[in-house]
Design an enzyme around this catalytic site. Structure first.
Site, PDB file in Angstrom:
ATOM      1  N   GLY A 221      -8.600  34.726 108.904  1.00 27.05           N
ATOM      2  CA  GLY A 221      -7.141  34.612 108.843  1.00 27.05           C
ATOM      3  C   GLY A 221      -6.388  35.223 109.994  1.00 27.05           C
ATOM      4  N   GLU A 262     -14.546  36.848 108.852  1.00 26.18           N
ATOM      5  CA  GLU A 262     -14.848  35.411 108.806  1.00 26.18           C
ATOM      6  C   GLU A 262     -13.774  34.588 109.512  1.00 26.18           C
ATOM      7  OE1 GLU A 262     -14.557  34.829 104.627  1.00 26.18           O
ATOM      8  OE2 GLU A 262     -16.348  35.979 104.163  1.00 26.18           O
ATOM      9  N   PRO A 263     -13.609  34.757 110.804  1.00 28.84           N
ATOM     10  CA  PRO A 263     -12.557  34.000 111.479  1.00 28.84           C
ATOM     11  C   PRO A 263     -12.928  32.542 111.715  1.00 28.84           C
ATOM     12  CG  PRO A 263     -13.776  35.333 113.051  1.00 28.84           C
ATOM     13  CD  PRO A 263     -14.355  35.645 111.714  1.00 28.84           C
ATOM     14  N   GLY A 264     -11.978  31.673 111.477  1.00 35.47           N
ATOM     15  CA  GLY A 264     -12.134  30.261 111.826  1.00 35.47           C
ATOM     16  C   GLY A 264     -11.247  29.967 113.026  1.00 35.47           C
ATOM     17  N   ARG A 301      -2.084  18.777 110.236  1.00 36.58           N
ATOM     18  CA  ARG A 301      -1.435  20.093 110.115  1.00 36.58           C
ATOM     19  C   ARG A 301       0.104  20.041 110.176  1.00 36.58           C
ATOM     20  NH1 ARG A 301      -1.974  24.096 112.750  1.00 36.58           N
ATOM     21  NH2 ARG A 301      -2.313  25.525 111.023  1.00 36.58           N
ATOM     22  N   CYS A 331       1.260   3.985 108.521  1.00 33.45           N
ATOM     23  CA  CYS A 331       2.323   3.305 107.791  1.00 33.45           C
ATOM     24  C   CYS A 331       2.894   4.245 106.725  1.00 33.45           C
ATOM     25  CB  CYS A 331       1.777   2.034 107.170  1.00 33.45           C
ATOM     26  SG  CYS A 331       3.102   0.934 106.733  1.00 33.45           S
ATOM     27  N   GLU A 332       3.395   5.361 107.188  1.00 35.21           N
ATOM     28  CA  GLU A 332       3.954   6.407 106.346  1.00 35.21           C
ATOM     29  C   GLU A 332       4.531   7.400 107.352  1.00 35.21           C
ATOM     30  OE1 GLU A 332       2.322   9.615 103.083  1.00 35.21           O
ATOM     31  OE2 GLU A 332       1.245   7.748 103.292  1.00 35.21           O
TER      32      GLU A 332
HETATM   33  N1  LLP Z   1     -12.776  32.926 104.930  1.00 32.41           N
HETATM   34  C1  LLP Z   1     -12.368  32.261 103.840  1.00 32.41           C
HETATM   35  C2  LLP Z   1     -12.893  32.633 102.543  1.00 32.41           C
HETATM   36  C3  LLP Z   1     -11.436  31.216 103.962  1.00 32.41           C
HETATM   37  O1  LLP Z   1     -11.026  30.582 102.872  1.00 32.41           O
HETATM   38  C4  LLP Z   1     -10.945  30.853 105.244  1.00 32.41           C
HETATM   39  C5  LLP Z   1     -10.009  29.757 105.410  1.00 32.41           C
HETATM   40  C6  LLP Z   1     -11.410  31.578 106.355  1.00 32.41           C
HETATM   41  C7  LLP Z   1     -12.319  32.614 106.152  1.00 32.41           C
HETATM   42  C8  LLP Z   1     -10.960  31.278 107.749  1.00 32.41           C
HETATM   43  O2  LLP Z   1      -9.593  31.382 107.928  1.00 32.41           O
HETATM   44  P1  LLP Z   1      -8.982  31.259 109.400  1.00 32.41           P
HETATM   45  O3  LLP Z   1      -9.543  32.400 110.198  1.00 32.41           O
HETATM   46  O4  LLP Z   1      -9.405  29.950 109.957  1.00 32.41           O
HETATM   47  O5  LLP Z   1      -7.516  31.339 109.233  1.00 32.41           O
HETATM   48  N2  LLP Z   1      -6.472  24.133 106.968  1.00 32.41           N
HETATM   49  C9  LLP Z   1      -5.560  25.255 107.125  1.00 32.41           C
HETATM   50  C10 LLP Z   1      -6.276  26.569 107.044  1.00 32.41           C
HETATM   51  C11 LLP Z   1      -7.002  26.726 105.734  1.00 32.41           C
HETATM   52  C12 LLP Z   1      -7.880  27.902 105.733  1.00 32.41           C
HETATM   53  C13 LLP Z   1      -8.796  27.869 104.545  1.00 32.41           C
HETATM   54  N3  LLP Z   1      -9.609  29.022 104.461  1.00 32.41           N
HETATM   55  C14 LLP Z   1      -4.816  25.109 108.440  1.00 32.41           C
HETATM   56  O6  LLP Z   1      -5.048  24.147 109.153  1.00 32.41           O
HETATM   57  O7  LLP Z   1      -3.955  25.941 108.747  1.00 32.41           O
END
Ligand code: LLP
Length: 403
Positions: A221, A262-264, A301, A331-332
């Site tokens: 996050g 757990e960064p995405g 997004r 088409c939306e």
């Molecule tokens: N760990 C857990 C348990 C999670 O549910 C998530 C994201 C992450 C880590 C990674 O979060 P991040 O570092 O990427 O913020 N699709 C949405 C974001 C949904 C995130 C879902 N969970 C968007 O495009 O903003």
């Protein structure tokens, strides 16, 4: 700073066509290095939340740079294993899943965080003390960039409420559970370091209840800057504070905890560029529409979270600034930007969306029977096609013609 230049992006668009997602491997490496550096005092392990971007080549790169992987479905676990990642370096943070997925994860030998009392009880019955397990908690903290990406608040489906601590403890006792990890992820795009420190306070309070506890998982996050004027999470400050917290908790309980993250987005958002072409210009009322050859089927997004993505006209950077509504061909209503200043746009120009690596392609669909875009990876200065653009047969691939 690893970035791809306009001319590199133009060349890739010419070679592979548009719309195309382009990822820059070195940027991922750079982001990972920032985390390792920031958390050097925190005995930290980083798990890439691979839901953000699961292309097998990205997973292999993540593995090659020494990063672990966090999965949110059993299929992601299998993809990670397929990418060559050791099960010991894979974490499965589950939510709302059938117990069979947990059994599969255990059979693979990966770490598992469980997020319901129901699955925890089933786990206890089946494995008892035979396999360590983590618990995902819901802390009742509201945080994150948008309600849809906030996961720690009272109405959130995620985790076991901390108010149910007694029930967790009685399952721990009844089944002799080896609870080795506490997990709290409060949401996405959390700029405020204090949110993570509130989580740390909860861990501090709860730790004495869990004799097998080794891992304090603070989730992901971290906010990344989407606008040029924005600041992301201050990772160095967070690293410092987590380091202090770790010293405090280790000293208080005479233990040696490890922190997990757990960064995405932090790892892959900025590595990604979404290159599109302008199909049509349309003047309507006071609005000039730049209609591009994509839609929310490729990048959801903006429509789903009101997210802002920086857009640039890389074909005409010297054009006079003008205002446009940037819209797709679905088409939306699929507006990427309602009123955006861009260098004068001409039909055929290439518009690039920045921060497109995380949750871009991954949340794409074939809505309107459009093809999913191609994906290209740039590594060591070379571009490689890592995901083919759909072809007509792909639209029918899983359909069963019975009439
Ligand atoms: N760990 C857990 C348990 C999670 O549910 C998530 C994201 C992450 C880590 C990674 O979060 P991040 O570092 O990427 O913020 N699709 C949405 C974001 C949904 C995130 C879902 N969970 C968007 O495009 O903003």
């Amino acid at each position: 700073m690893s970035t791809l230049s306009h001319s590199e992006l133009k060349q890739i668009a010419g070679e592979y066509g548009t719309p195309v997602y382009v990822y820059h491997a070195e940027k991922i490496t750079e982001q990972y290095a920032k985390l390792k550096n920031a958390f050097s005092r925190s005995n930290a392990r980083i798990f890439y939340a691979c839901k953000a971007l699961t292309n097998i080549n990205i997973l292999k790169h993540i593995n090659a740079i020494g990063c672990n992987v966090d999965c949110s479905s059993i299929n992601e676990v299998h993809l990670a294993i397929r990418a060559g990642i050791e099960p010991a370096n894979i974490l499965y943070t589950s939510n709302g899943i059938a117990f069979a997925e947990i059994e599969d994860a255990v059979a693979q030998g990966v770490a598992v965080n469980i997020d319901s009392l129901s699955n925890l009880e089933k786990f206890g019955r089946k494995y008892g003390s035979g396999y360590p397990v983590g618990i995902r908690l819901r802390p009742n903290i509201m945080a994150g960039g948008h309600l849809k990406i906030s996961t720690g608040h009272e109405k959130s489906k995620f985790g076991i409420s901390i108010e149910q601590l007694d029930a967790i403890l009685s399952l721990q006792k009844q089944y002799d559970l080896r609870i080795n990890c506490l997990h709290i992820h409060t949401g996405s795009e959390i700029k405020d370091v204090e949110v993570f420190m509130k989580v740390a306070d909860i861990f501090f309070e709860l730790a004495p209840h869990f004799p097998h506890l080794s891992y304090l998982d603070m989730g992901g996050g971290f906010k990344v800057p989407y606008k040029e004027s924005e600041q992301g999470t201050d990772i160095d400050l967070l690293g410092e504070k987590v380091g202090e917290f770790l010293e405090k908790i280790n000293a208080a309980y005479g233990r040696d905890f490890q922190t997990w993250f757990e960064p995405g987005k932090f790892l892959v958002s900025e590595c990604g560029y979404f290159v599109t072409s302008v199909n049509v210009l349309k003047q309507s009322g006071h609005t000039e529409f730049a209609g591009i050859n994509t839609g929310f089927n490729h990048l959801i997004r903006p429509m789903f979270y009101e997210a802002y993505h920086r857009i640039e006209n890389i074909s005409h950077p010297e054009g006079a600034p003008k205002h446009y509504a940037v819209t797709g061909n679905i088409c939306e209503t699929d507006t990427f930007a309602w009123d955006r200043e861009l260098n004068e746009v001409r039909e055929g120009d290439l518009l690039v969306f920045y921060n497109a690596g995380a949750y871009g392609f991954e949340m794409g669909s074939n809505y309107n029977s459009r093809y999913k875009p191609a994906q290209v990876l740039v590594i060591n200065g070379q571009s490689h096609l890592i995901g083919r653009r759909d072809a007509f047969e792909d639209l029918l691939r899983n359909q069963v013609e019975v009439l």
